[in-house]
Design a protein around this motif. Structure first.
Motif, PDB file in Angstrom:
ATOM      1  N   PHE A  71      -5.357   2.154   2.421  1.00  0.00           N
ATOM      2  CA  PHE A  71      -5.976   1.334   3.461  1.00  0.00           C
ATOM      3  C   PHE A  71      -5.821   2.028   4.806  1.00  0.00           C
ATOM      4  O   PHE A  71      -4.759   2.581   5.115  1.00  0.00           O
ATOM      5  CB  PHE A  71      -5.323  -0.051   3.517  1.00  0.00           C
ATOM      6  CG  PHE A  71      -5.737  -0.968   2.407  1.00  0.00           C
ATOM      7  CD1 PHE A  71      -6.974  -1.596   2.434  1.00  0.00           C
ATOM      8  CD2 PHE A  71      -4.886  -1.205   1.334  1.00  0.00           C
ATOM      9  CE1 PHE A  71      -7.362  -2.444   1.404  1.00  0.00           C
ATOM     10  CE2 PHE A  71      -5.263  -2.052   0.303  1.00  0.00           C
ATOM     11  CZ  PHE A  71      -6.503  -2.679   0.336  1.00  0.00           C
ATOM     12  N   SER A  72      -6.859   1.989   5.619  1.00  0.00           N
ATOM     13  CA  SER A  72      -6.808   2.687   6.904  1.00  0.00           C
ATOM     14  C   SER A  72      -5.704   2.148   7.807  1.00  0.00           C
ATOM     15  O   SER A  72      -5.102   2.901   8.576  1.00  0.00           O
ATOM     16  CB  SER A  72      -8.160   2.575   7.621  1.00  0.00           C
ATOM     17  OG  SER A  72      -8.507   1.229   7.851  1.00  0.00           O
ATOM     18  N   CYS A  73      -5.398   0.866   7.681  1.00  0.00           N
ATOM     19  CA  CYS A  73      -4.366   0.272   8.532  1.00  0.00           C
ATOM     20  C   CYS A  73      -2.972   0.783   8.197  1.00  0.00           C
ATOM     21  O   CYS A  73      -2.027   0.603   8.972  1.00  0.00           O
ATOM     22  CB  CYS A  73      -4.406  -1.250   8.433  1.00  0.00           C
ATOM     23  SG  CYS A  73      -4.050  -1.906   6.779  1.00  0.00           S
TER      24      CYS A  73
ATOM     25  N   GLN B 299     -16.351   0.689   4.159  1.00  0.00           N
ATOM     26  CA  GLN B 299     -16.235  -0.530   4.950  1.00  0.00           C
ATOM     27  C   GLN B 299     -14.896  -0.610   5.673  1.00  0.00           C
ATOM     28  O   GLN B 299     -14.824  -1.018   6.836  1.00  0.00           O
ATOM     29  CB  GLN B 299     -16.418  -1.755   4.047  1.00  0.00           C
ATOM     30  CG  GLN B 299     -17.827  -1.911   3.504  1.00  0.00           C
ATOM     31  CD  GLN B 299     -18.857  -2.090   4.609  1.00  0.00           C
ATOM     32  OE1 GLN B 299     -18.604  -2.743   5.614  1.00  0.00           O
ATOM     33  NE2 GLN B 299     -20.025  -1.500   4.433  1.00  0.00           N
ATOM     34  N   ASP B 300     -13.825  -0.215   4.994  1.00  0.00           N
ATOM     35  CA  ASP B 300     -12.497  -0.240   5.607  1.00  0.00           C
ATOM     36  C   ASP B 300     -12.436   0.714   6.795  1.00  0.00           C
ATOM     37  O   ASP B 300     -11.912   0.381   7.859  1.00  0.00           O
ATOM     38  CB  ASP B 300     -11.448   0.141   4.558  1.00  0.00           C
ATOM     39  CG  ASP B 300     -10.033   0.077   5.108  1.00  0.00           C
ATOM     40  OD1 ASP B 300      -9.782  -0.709   6.026  1.00  0.00           O
ATOM     41  OD2 ASP B 300      -9.183   0.851   4.621  1.00  0.00           O
TER      42      ASP B 300
ATOM     43  N   ILE C 257     -10.488   6.652   1.769  1.00  0.00           N
ATOM     44  CA  ILE C 257     -10.668   5.420   2.529  1.00  0.00           C
ATOM     45  C   ILE C 257     -12.065   4.903   2.244  1.00  0.00           C
ATOM     46  O   ILE C 257     -13.035   5.667   2.295  1.00  0.00           O
ATOM     47  CB  ILE C 257     -10.506   5.659   4.043  1.00  0.00           C
ATOM     48  CG1 ILE C 257      -9.175   6.349   4.355  1.00  0.00           C
ATOM     49  CG2 ILE C 257     -10.589   4.338   4.803  1.00  0.00           C
ATOM     50  CD1 ILE C 257      -9.030   6.726   5.820  1.00  0.00           C
ATOM     51  N   SER C 258     -12.184   3.616   1.952  1.00  0.00           N
ATOM     52  CA  SER C 258     -13.508   3.066   1.661  1.00  0.00           C
ATOM     53  C   SER C 258     -14.353   3.034   2.927  1.00  0.00           C
ATOM     54  O   SER C 258     -13.840   2.952   4.046  1.00  0.00           O
ATOM     55  CB  SER C 258     -13.406   1.658   1.071  1.00  0.00           C
ATOM     56  OG  SER C 258     -13.099   0.713   2.074  1.00  0.00           O
TER      57      SER C 258
ATOM     58  N   ARG D 150     -14.363  -0.648   9.842  1.00  0.00           N
ATOM     59  CA  ARG D 150     -13.690  -1.761  10.524  1.00  0.00           C
ATOM     60  C   ARG D 150     -12.607  -1.266  11.469  1.00  0.00           C
ATOM     61  O   ARG D 150     -12.311  -1.893  12.477  1.00  0.00           O
ATOM     62  CB  ARG D 150     -13.075  -2.718   9.497  1.00  0.00           C
ATOM     63  CG  ARG D 150     -14.056  -3.689   8.870  1.00  0.00           C
ATOM     64  CD  ARG D 150     -13.318  -4.820   8.156  1.00  0.00           C
ATOM     65  NE  ARG D 150     -12.466  -4.320   7.101  1.00  0.00           N
ATOM     66  CZ  ARG D 150     -12.838  -4.198   5.836  1.00  0.00           C
ATOM     67  NH1 ARG D 150     -14.065  -4.518   5.484  1.00  0.00           N
ATOM     68  NH2 ARG D 150     -12.000  -3.746   4.926  1.00  0.00           N
ATOM     69  N   ASN D 151     -11.984  -0.134  11.132  1.00  0.00           N
ATOM     70  CA  ASN D 151     -10.826   0.337  11.898  1.00  0.00           C
ATOM     71  C   ASN D 151     -11.035   1.730  12.484  1.00  0.00           C
ATOM     72  O   ASN D 151     -10.072   2.458  12.727  1.00  0.00           O
ATOM     73  CB  ASN D 151      -9.578   0.350  10.990  1.00  0.00           C
ATOM     74  CG  ASN D 151      -9.241  -1.028  10.462  1.00  0.00           C
ATOM     75  OD1 ASN D 151      -8.833  -1.911  11.198  1.00  0.00           O
ATOM     76  ND2 ASN D 151      -9.428  -1.220   9.164  1.00  0.00           N
TER      77      ASN D 151
ATOM     78  N   ASP E 157       0.822  -1.205   0.000  1.00  0.00           N
ATOM     79  CA  ASP E 157       0.000   0.000   0.000  1.00  0.00           C
ATOM     80  C   ASP E 157       0.858   1.257   0.000  1.00  0.00           C
ATOM     81  O   ASP E 157       0.571   2.229  -0.717  1.00  0.00           O
ATOM     82  CB  ASP E 157      -0.916  -0.014   1.227  1.00  0.00           C
ATOM     83  CG  ASP E 157      -2.141   0.874   1.069  1.00  0.00           C
ATOM     84  OD1 ASP E 157      -2.527   1.147  -0.087  1.00  0.00           O
ATOM     85  OD2 ASP E 157      -2.711   1.273   2.092  1.00  0.00           O
TER      86      ASP E 157
END
Length: 221
Positions: free
Chosen positions: A77-79, A107-108, A104-105, A111-112, A54
């Protein structure tokens, strides 16, 4: 794990009588069997290298956008956000923070959500803005997402498709626009493919848009 990457971009326009390009979303594709980004990232994840992949893709997009003067939207990605902070100065060599928008999507992000608040705040303190991608519906989820105080919300194609003839979608979009205005968030409609969809979205108060009607993705030089 070395994969040759290509970058394309899709312009984002201000909707109106005189539509004007204001930004572009930069997208990475792998060569060979990795033309679908999900395939590329799932493969990287199987090796425990998702964050590394990423970060590499972020730099590839930023470098490709270095000559562009509008807003630069890059998916992330958020992570990855916290680890990417270590490379902020290097990214800003290509794209200054005031022009950079991380996508950032939905759903992503959900989740975070608890994990990314601090990283988002750190990026925003440097002038970087955020967009929440793939918004469809669900006010409880949207209410949670706006705690991140994004600058943009991107409407998923599931909402914009045939919105000119679907009254339910029109009602949802209308309420999202109203909510966004009250929160000082701008809406970007994705996947605009017909002039009827364009006219309906403009009438509903959507400020920005992208899609094949406006401009197909182009290969970055």
């Amino acid at each position: 794990m070395n994969v040759d990457l290509t970058v394309s971009f899709q312009p984002i326009f201000l909707l109106g009588k005189r539509r004007r390009q204001v930004g572009a979303e930069y997208l990475v594709r792998g060569k060979g069997g990795f033309s679908n980004p999900l395939t590329l990232f799932n493969w990287a994840k199987s090796f425990g290298k998702l964050k590394q992949a990423d970060i590499n893709c972020c730099f590839t997009c930023a470098e490709a956008a270095s000559r562009y003067n509008g807003m630069v939207f890059i998916n992330i990605f958020s992570c990855t956000l916290a680890e990417l902070l270590e490379h902020a100065k290097d990214i800003f060599i290509f794209v200054p923070p005031e022009r950079l928008v991380f996508e950032i999507s939905e759903q992503d992000a959900l989740r975070n959500l608890d994990m990314i608040h601090r990283a988002v705040a750190a990026w925003k303190a440097m002038g970087v803005r955020f967009a929440i991608d793939d918004i469809a519906s669900g006010y409880d989820r949207i209410a949670a997402l706006v705690e991140l105080e994004p600058a943009f919300i991107k409407l998923d194609g599931a909402l914009t498709r045939n919105c000119h003839i679907n009254q339910t979608r029109q009602i949802v979009i209308k309420h999202l626009v109203k909510m966004a205005r009250e929160l000082h968030v701008d809406i970007i409609a994705e996947m605009i493919e017909t002039i009827d969809e364009y006219d309906a979205l403009k009438k509903l108060g959507v400020k920005y848009g992208q899609g094949f009607l406006l401009c197909k993705p182009k290969q970055a030089e």
